[in-house]
Design a protein around this motif. Structure first.
Motif, PDB file in Angstrom:
ATOM      1  N   ASP A 231      -2.040  10.971  -2.497  1.00 49.27           N
ATOM      2  CA  ASP A 231      -1.200   9.627  -1.784  1.00 49.27           C
ATOM      3  C   ASP A 231      -2.244   8.764  -1.436  1.00 49.27           C
ATOM      4  OD1 ASP A 231       0.802  11.544  -1.579  1.00 49.27           O
ATOM      5  OD2 ASP A 231       0.466  12.395   0.385  1.00 49.27           O
ATOM      6  N   PHE A 232      -3.313   8.896  -1.046  1.00 53.35           N
ATOM      7  CA  PHE A 232      -4.261   7.968  -0.771  1.00 53.35           C
ATOM      8  C   PHE A 232      -4.713   6.999  -1.817  1.00 53.35           C
ATOM      9  CE2 PHE A 232      -9.054   6.352  -0.406  1.00 53.35           C
ATOM     10  CZ  PHE A 232      -8.816   5.553   0.638  1.00 53.35           C
ATOM     11  N   GLU A 233      -4.742   7.555  -3.263  1.00 55.83           N
ATOM     12  CA  GLU A 233      -4.813   6.652  -4.289  1.00 55.83           C
ATOM     13  C   GLU A 233      -3.580   5.719  -4.680  1.00 55.83           C
ATOM     14  OE1 GLU A 233      -5.743   9.617  -7.573  1.00 55.83           O
ATOM     15  OE2 GLU A 233      -7.729   9.212  -7.333  1.00 55.83           O
ATOM     16  N   ASP A 234      -2.769   6.192  -4.328  1.00 56.26           N
ATOM     17  CA  ASP A 234      -1.230   5.537  -4.566  1.00 56.26           C
ATOM     18  C   ASP A 234      -1.099   4.335  -3.494  1.00 56.26           C
ATOM     19  OD1 ASP A 234      -0.292   7.286  -6.567  1.00 56.26           O
ATOM     20  OD2 ASP A 234       0.942   8.514  -5.240  1.00 56.26           O
ATOM     21  N   ALA A 235      -1.569   4.742  -2.105  1.00 56.85           N
ATOM     22  CA  ALA A 235      -1.756   3.544  -1.186  1.00 56.85           C
ATOM     23  C   ALA A 235      -2.530   2.633  -1.724  1.00 56.85           C
ATOM     24  CB  ALA A 235      -1.882   4.306   0.200  1.00 56.85           C
ATOM     25  N   MET A 236      -3.951   3.007  -2.147  1.00 60.04           N
ATOM     26  CA  MET A 236      -4.952   2.104  -2.610  1.00 60.04           C
ATOM     27  C   MET A 236      -4.376   1.171  -3.534  1.00 60.04           C
ATOM     28  SD  MET A 236      -7.382   2.144  -0.478  1.00 60.04           S
ATOM     29  CE  MET A 236      -9.189   1.897  -1.080  1.00 60.04           C
ATOM     30  N   ALA A 237      -3.569   1.717  -4.548  1.00 55.95           N
ATOM     31  CA  ALA A 237      -3.242   1.059  -5.629  1.00 55.95           C
ATOM     32  C   ALA A 237      -2.437  -0.231  -5.149  1.00 55.95           C
ATOM     33  CB  ALA A 237      -2.505   1.937  -6.712  1.00 55.95           C
ATOM     34  N   ARG A 238      -1.878  -0.053  -4.230  1.00 54.02           N
ATOM     35  CA  ARG A 238      -0.964  -1.393  -3.556  1.00 54.02           C
ATOM     36  C   ARG A 238      -1.705  -2.185  -2.791  1.00 54.02           C
ATOM     37  NH1 ARG A 238       2.432   3.189  -2.721  1.00 54.02           N
ATOM     38  NH2 ARG A 238       1.825   3.530  -0.588  1.00 54.02           N
ATOM     39  N   LEU A 259     -12.621  13.252  -0.126  1.00 53.67           N
ATOM     40  CA  LEU A 259     -14.154  12.702   0.137  1.00 53.67           C
ATOM     41  C   LEU A 259     -14.208  12.206  -1.163  1.00 53.67           C
ATOM     42  CD1 LEU A 259     -16.367  12.693   2.138  1.00 53.67           C
ATOM     43  CD2 LEU A 259     -17.127  14.749   0.975  1.00 53.67           C
ATOM     44  N   ALA A 260     -14.158  12.719  -2.121  1.00 53.42           N
ATOM     45  CA  ALA A 260     -14.613  12.172  -3.751  1.00 53.42           C
ATOM     46  C   ALA A 260     -13.948  10.890  -3.893  1.00 53.42           C
ATOM     47  CB  ALA A 260     -14.178  13.343  -4.836  1.00 53.42           C
ATOM     48  N   THR A 261     -12.521  10.847  -3.513  1.00 52.30           N
ATOM     49  CA  THR A 261     -11.605   9.612  -3.794  1.00 52.30           C
ATOM     50  C   THR A 261     -12.291   8.379  -3.049  1.00 52.30           C
ATOM     51  OG1 THR A 261      -9.645  11.015  -4.485  1.00 52.30           O
ATOM     52  CG2 THR A 261      -9.271   8.712  -3.709  1.00 52.30           C
ATOM     53  N   VAL A 262     -12.492   8.582  -1.742  1.00 52.31           N
ATOM     54  CA  VAL A 262     -13.102   7.606  -0.810  1.00 52.31           C
ATOM     55  C   VAL A 262     -14.406   7.153  -1.366  1.00 52.31           C
ATOM     56  CG1 VAL A 262     -13.903   7.350   1.248  1.00 52.31           C
ATOM     57  CG2 VAL A 262     -11.992   8.481   1.308  1.00 52.31           C
ATOM     58  N   ILE A 263     -15.139   8.011  -1.921  1.00 55.11           N
ATOM     59  CA  ILE A 263     -16.643   7.524  -2.410  1.00 55.11           C
ATOM     60  C   ILE A 263     -16.282   6.635  -3.763  1.00 55.11           C
ATOM     61  CG2 ILE A 263     -18.619   8.088  -3.799  1.00 55.11           C
ATOM     62  CD1 ILE A 263     -18.666  10.985  -1.701  1.00 55.11           C
ATOM     63  N   GLU A 264     -15.205   6.855  -4.432  1.00 55.66           N
ATOM     64  CA  GLU A 264     -15.218   6.203  -5.639  1.00 55.66           C
ATOM     65  C   GLU A 264     -14.623   4.539  -5.215  1.00 55.66           C
ATOM     66  OE1 GLU A 264     -11.930   7.611  -8.045  1.00 55.66           O
ATOM     67  OE2 GLU A 264     -12.841   9.563  -8.487  1.00 55.66           O
ATOM     68  N   TYR A 265     -14.259   4.203  -3.908  1.00 56.85           N
ATOM     69  CA  TYR A 265     -13.833   3.124  -3.312  1.00 56.85           C
ATOM     70  C   TYR A 265     -15.099   2.307  -2.568  1.00 56.85           C
ATOM     71  CZ  TYR A 265      -9.087   3.944  -4.984  1.00 56.85           C
ATOM     72  OH  TYR A 265      -7.797   3.974  -5.806  1.00 56.85           O
ATOM     73  N   LEU A 266     -15.884   3.053  -2.518  1.00 55.92           N
ATOM     74  CA  LEU A 266     -17.226   2.434  -1.875  1.00 55.92           C
ATOM     75  C   LEU A 266     -17.851   1.042  -2.612  1.00 55.92           C
ATOM     76  CD1 LEU A 266     -18.921   5.580  -0.101  1.00 55.92           C
ATOM     77  CD2 LEU A 266     -17.585   3.773   0.808  1.00 55.92           C
ATOM     78  N   PRO A 267     -18.120   0.227  -2.055  1.00 61.17           N
ATOM     79  CA  PRO A 267     -18.949  -0.855  -2.974  1.00 61.17           C
ATOM     80  C   PRO A 267     -20.244  -0.366  -3.336  1.00 61.17           C
ATOM     81  CG  PRO A 267     -18.745  -1.649  -0.623  1.00 61.17           C
ATOM     82  CD  PRO A 267     -18.057  -0.283  -0.732  1.00 61.17           C
ATOM     83  N   GLU A 268     -21.055  -1.049  -4.301  1.00 57.09           N
ATOM     84  CA  GLU A 268     -22.351  -0.491  -4.424  1.00 57.09           C
ATOM     85  C   GLU A 268     -23.281  -1.068  -3.477  1.00 57.09           C
ATOM     86  OE1 GLU A 268     -23.656  -1.149  -8.444  1.00 57.09           O
ATOM     87  OE2 GLU A 268     -21.899  -0.210  -9.351  1.00 57.09           O
TER      88      GLU A 268
END
Length: 489
Positions: A231-238, A259-268
């Protein structure tokens, strides 16, 4: 009066010290100082009224009729004089009070407002100011769900008013049930620097995704146990805006998959502090190796503090996995991706179950993180260990710490203190100089059976390795009392 007290800077420092005294002392002290002389009256009253608990001190200054109505033209000057001094207000209850909307801003210098329980329903004019920087809302519990929902809805309406009146709000803290009204109010504060949302199972994926796009957010603490990673990935895609562009500190409670999904969206190389509280699961934590790899890739140059708190307990492992879990429970090979975090200064891995690390692994950890100042691998209670669970670390871990962590200031290790007592009682086979570490000042160990008789030997053994130790935490009070007595000598 001493001439030094006529210097304004010195007087201000003294009054600031008095205002910071504990408990009720500041109010009594400042009251006395305000009565001393005219020169001290205003600065003392400024501090006395800077923080008030509820609106009753101000309401008591109003002239009211039987219907609690206040004529704006009859508001006494004393009310305005004291209201302008208020910088922080806490509302815990809601009693009948005039709204005073016709007066405009009641407390024009108000910078912080805290609303909790029934205080969430106070008239907004008593918690509003253009200078508002910090807001804290605690919905609390009640006998009826309708009461809690009403508080949350009122808090949502209050935040909408804050958004209009206080464009420079920097910090928002919300705890408790969140209705749609309250949830919808959070994303409108795009200027926030700090946000805390402890809403248990009421946080939605859409709200979390909206938070991820706040352009100035530097600190985020959030409980997201109810949010599914899909659900979080779907919301982030929008959301097309950058994700977590300014986030420096993240504290999150969630499932491992989210947790893994949130880490993917972190900037470097932006995040410097990361704390993860992982919800209870019935499987071993090897699935976290992937997120660890991603975290190391995203933050290899920026991360200085990392905390992993695994909430799993022994009863969660009553399955076919349980017999083979112990050797792989946070082993060195699982933590290997974190070796890229060369700037790490604090690492904590806490769990009801001790990690599968051995004494020799400490040398490797010391090479990974040469700047480490705080290491917490947890302690444990043997009564909570599953049958046949192996405790891998031995008393030899302490000399290893002394040798490979020269900068360490605090330490917690999953060793059995009784083994340390036994090892200390055995004379060495040959004359050797035990390594010492002279920067460690705080040590945490587990419980000690027969602590009264073991305490002298245990304390002596610890001080032999860490002579600069000033704080020893142990469930056995005999050990801590013995340590305090020795340090006084």
């Amino acid at each position: 009066m001493h001439h030094a007290l006529l210097i304004d800077e010195i007087l201000q420092l003294i009054l600031d010290y008095c205002a910071a005294l504990p408990h009720s002392e500041p109010r009594w002290t400042l009251c006395q100082l305000a009565r001393c002389c005219k020169a001290w009256k205003d600065p003392a009253l400024d501090r006395l009224w800077s923080r008030i608990d509820g609106a009753s001190p101000l309401v008591g200054l109003l002239n009211r009729n039987k219907e609690w109505e206040v004529n704006p033209s009859e508001v006494p000057s004393t009310f305005r004089t004291y209201a302008v001094r208020v910088r922080e207000i806490s509302h815990h209850t809601c009693f009948e009070m005039p709204t005073l909307d016709q007066l405009g801003t009641i407390m024009p210098r108000l910078e912080a407002a805290a609303l909790s329980f029934h205080g969430c329903t106070v008239p907004t004019s008593w918690a509003l100011s253009p200078r508002l920087k910090r807001v804290s809302i605690t919905i609390g519990f009640a006998r009826t769900p309708a009461t809690v929902s009403h508080r949350a809805d009122m808090a949502g309406e209050y935040l909408e008013q804050v958004h209009l009146a206080a464009p420079d709000l920097q910090s928002l803290h919300i705890r408790g049930l969140m209705t749609d009204s309250l949830s919808n109010a959070i994303p409108i504060f795009t200027q926030l620097r700090s946000l805390t949302v402890y809403a248990s199972y009421y946080l939605t994926a859409e709200t979390l995704a909206a938070i991820a796009t706040m352009p100035h957010l530097q600190f985020l603490a959030i409980h997201a146990s109810a949010v599914e990673h899909a659900d979080f990935e779907d919301a982030m895609a929008r959301n097309t805006a950058p994700h977590f562009p300014a986030l420096e500190e993240l504290e999150i409670r969630a499932s491992g998959s989210l947790l893994a999904t949130v880490i993917e969206y972190l900037p470097e190389d932006v995040l410097s502090k990361f704390s993860a509280e992982i919800d209870r699961l019935s499987r071993d934590p090897w699935y976290l190796k992937g997120p660890f790899e991603q975290l190391a890739h995203k933050t290899s140059k920026s991360l200085t503090e990392l905390t992993v708190d695994d909430m799993a307990e022994s009863e969660d492992l009553y399955s076919s996995l349980r017999p083979r879990t112990s050797p792989e429970w946070y082993s060195l090979s699982m933590l290997t991706p974190l070796a890229a975090l060369k700037g790490l200064r604090r690492f904590a891995l806490t769990s009801m179950l001790p990690p599968a690390l051995v004494d020799g692994d400490l040398e490797q950890l010391g090479k990974w993180w040469p700047l480490l100042e705080h290491l917490n691998l947890g302690t444990f209670d043997t009564d909570y260990l599953p049958p046949n669970w192996q405790v891998s670390m031995t008393p030899a871990a302490l000399p290893a710490v002394a040798k490979f962590f020269p900068r360490l200031e605090s330490l917690a290790l999953p060793i059995l203190p009784i083994e340390l007592v036994t090892a200390a009682a055995v004379p060495p086979v040959q004359e050797t100089v035990a390594p010492q570490q002279k920067t460690l000042c705080s040590l945490t160990i587990g419980d000690v059976p027969d602590a009264a008789s073991c305490a002298p030997t245990l304390v002596r053994a610890l001080l032999d390795v860490f002579p600069s130790l000033t704080t020893l935490e142990c469930p056995a009070h005999e050990v801590t009392e013995r340590f305090a007595a020795v340090r006084l000598l």
